[in-house]
Scaffold this active site. Structure first.
Site, PDB file in Angstrom:
ATOM      1  N   ARG A   1      24.009  10.055 -11.646  1.00  0.00           N
ATOM      2  CA  ARG A   1      24.012   9.229 -12.851  1.00  0.00           C
ATOM      3  C   ARG A   1      22.605   9.164 -13.445  1.00  0.00           C
ATOM      4  O   ARG A   1      22.422   9.094 -14.652  1.00  0.00           O
ATOM      5  CB  ARG A   1      24.515   7.813 -12.514  1.00  0.00           C
ATOM      6  CG  ARG A   1      25.993   7.760 -12.111  1.00  0.00           C
ATOM      7  CD  ARG A   1      26.411   6.342 -11.758  1.00  0.00           C
ATOM      8  NE  ARG A   1      27.835   6.257 -11.419  1.00  0.00           N
ATOM      9  CZ  ARG A   1      28.316   6.358 -10.187  1.00  0.00           C
ATOM     10  NH1 ARG A   1      27.492   6.582  -9.173  1.00  0.00           N
ATOM     11  NH2 ARG A   1      29.608   6.244  -9.955  1.00  0.00           N
TER      12      ARG A   1
ATOM     13  N   ARG B   1      37.315   0.311  -6.595  1.00  0.00           N
ATOM     14  CA  ARG B   1      37.349   1.470  -5.702  1.00  0.00           C
ATOM     15  C   ARG B   1      37.238   1.038  -4.235  1.00  0.00           C
ATOM     16  O   ARG B   1      37.870   1.632  -3.354  1.00  0.00           O
ATOM     17  CB  ARG B   1      36.214   2.439  -6.076  1.00  0.00           C
ATOM     18  CG  ARG B   1      36.497   3.167  -7.381  1.00  0.00           C
ATOM     19  CD  ARG B   1      35.329   3.992  -7.876  1.00  0.00           C
ATOM     20  NE  ARG B   1      35.743   4.820  -9.022  1.00  0.00           N
ATOM     21  CZ  ARG B   1      34.911   5.413  -9.858  1.00  0.00           C
ATOM     22  NH1 ARG B   1      33.597   5.280  -9.693  1.00  0.00           N
ATOM     23  NH2 ARG B   1      35.365   6.147 -10.857  1.00  0.00           N
TER      24      ARG B   1
ATOM     25  N   HIS C   1      24.703   0.574  -9.535  1.00  0.00           N
ATOM     26  CA  HIS C   1      25.875   1.430  -9.759  1.00  0.00           C
ATOM     27  C   HIS C   1      25.441   2.886  -9.552  1.00  0.00           C
ATOM     28  O   HIS C   1      25.316   3.669 -10.490  1.00  0.00           O
ATOM     29  CB  HIS C   1      26.405   1.204 -11.173  1.00  0.00           C
ATOM     30  CG  HIS C   1      27.637   1.989 -11.509  1.00  0.00           C
ATOM     31  ND1 HIS C   1      28.795   1.924 -10.754  1.00  0.00           N
ATOM     32  CD2 HIS C   1      27.904   2.866 -12.516  1.00  0.00           C
ATOM     33  CE1 HIS C   1      29.708   2.717 -11.290  1.00  0.00           C
ATOM     34  NE2 HIS C   1      29.188   3.314 -12.352  1.00  0.00           N
TER      35      HIS C   1
ATOM     36  N   ASP D   1      33.274  -0.422  -9.179  1.00  0.00           N
ATOM     37  CA  ASP D   1      32.972  -0.139  -7.771  1.00  0.00           C
ATOM     38  C   ASP D   1      33.804  -1.015  -6.838  1.00  0.00           C
ATOM     39  O   ASP D   1      34.265  -0.562  -5.785  1.00  0.00           O
ATOM     40  CB  ASP D   1      31.475  -0.348  -7.494  1.00  0.00           C
ATOM     41  CG  ASP D   1      30.598   0.589  -8.311  1.00  0.00           C
ATOM     42  OD1 ASP D   1      31.069   1.691  -8.659  1.00  0.00           O
ATOM     43  OD2 ASP D   1      29.451   0.220  -8.607  1.00  0.00           O
TER      44      ASP D   1
END
Length: 308
Positions: free
Chosen positions: A88, A151, A175, A148
């Site tokens: 990211r 998940r 993140h 998150d």
């Protein structure tokens, strides 16, 4: 209630779809720089309205920010998505310029709006919006922790062999694959700690699978995921729009909370009509505090790459 979603790609269109289906907003504006793209996505979504039973009006616009005027909430998904093997953080150069331009354009037409940042690297992009717009901290929300945590709950339910409605858990921290802090010690199955059902080894596996959740999907799909990110955004938007006072882990500017300063990182917050109504400081173990501090260092390092 008017909501704008900037970026009509897979994530942005998914956000618009889930928001519309929940039927709490009067209008969703989908905006993109690609000619006709947002208009096409909006038309396609509107043709599902009678089938999915919603009355939310979805309109598309090619880079015309006047169409976004008076938006109560604005979601920024624009930027390039991850490719397989990409972190990211590697997106920062391109996405920082995009997010800076988009946020200023949105505020010019909706000065009272609440902004939800989805673009990656999300914590750093949220920090950038703080530094460049001057909005109060309660009106800038980074999305990552909600995704998150979803998940994390998926992996917990999988390990437990339990329905996901039985499972509760939260991920704080950055993140990023290395920065996430899944709180396994706080996770429960119908109020019973999951450690009563799962071995330490299995819980460690759940934690590691959660941390690479996005990368796993990027490898399989060849690009970033969109269903769960869109659903996560719709949850945050609804909590704000409907003043639900729900608790979500979100990236927020910290000013001493959790012993951290001058960065945006995921911690539990209460979301309501004012955006971030309050930051919730939960008791963490020494190990969890250490992981959060380590995560914060990683976020600050990425923030240092910004040209402010």
């Amino acid at each position: 209630m008017k909501v704008t979603v900037v970026g009509a790609g897979a994530v942005g269109a998914s956000c618009a779809e889930y928001i519309a289906i929940k039927n709490f907003a009067s209008e969703v504006v989908l905006l993109d720089i690609k000619e006709g793209y947002a208009e096409g996505k909006a038309m396609d979504l509107m043709q599902t309205a009678s089938l999915n039973g919603f009355d939310t009006k979805i309109t598309g616009s090619t880079n015309d920010y006047t169409k976004t005027a008076g938006s109560d909430i604005c979601v920024i998904t624009s930027g390039i998505p991850r490719k397989p093997g990409m972190t990211r953080e590697e997106l920062i150069g391109i996405n920082a310029g995009i997010v800076k331009t988009v946020s200023s354009s949105l505020i010019a037409h909706s000065p009272e709006t609440i902004i939800i940042v989805v673009s990656n690297p999300m914590d750093t992009m949220t920090y950038l919006v703080h530094k460049t717009t001057g909005l109060p901290k309660n009106r800038i929300v980074g999305m990552g922790g909600a995704l998150d945590s979803a998940r994390f709950k998926y992996r917990l339910a999988e390990a437990l062999g339990a329905p996901i409605s039985d499972v509760d858990g939260m991920v704080i921290g950055g993140h990023s694959d290395k920065g996430m802090v899944p709180l396994t010690a706080h996770a429960t199955r119908n109020s019973v700690k999951v450690s009563e059902f799962l071995s330490e080894e299995r819980l460690t596996q759940v934690k590691e699978d959660t941390k690479v959740g996005g990368a796993t999907l990027t490898k399989l799909l060849g690009t970033s995921a969109w269903y769960a990110p869109g659903a996560a955004v719709s949850g945050l938007v609804q909590a704000i729009a409907c003043d639900q006072k729900k608790m979500y882990p979100c990236s927020v500017l910290l000013e001493g909370e959790y012993g951290l300063n001058d960065l945006c990182i995921g911690v539990p917050v209460i979301l309501g009509k004012n955006g971030i109504e309050s930051i919730v400081e939960i008791k963490l173990s020494d190990a969890e505090k250490a992981h959060l501090s380590e995560s914060a260092e990683g976020v600050k390092k990425t923030n240092g790459l910004l040209e402010l």
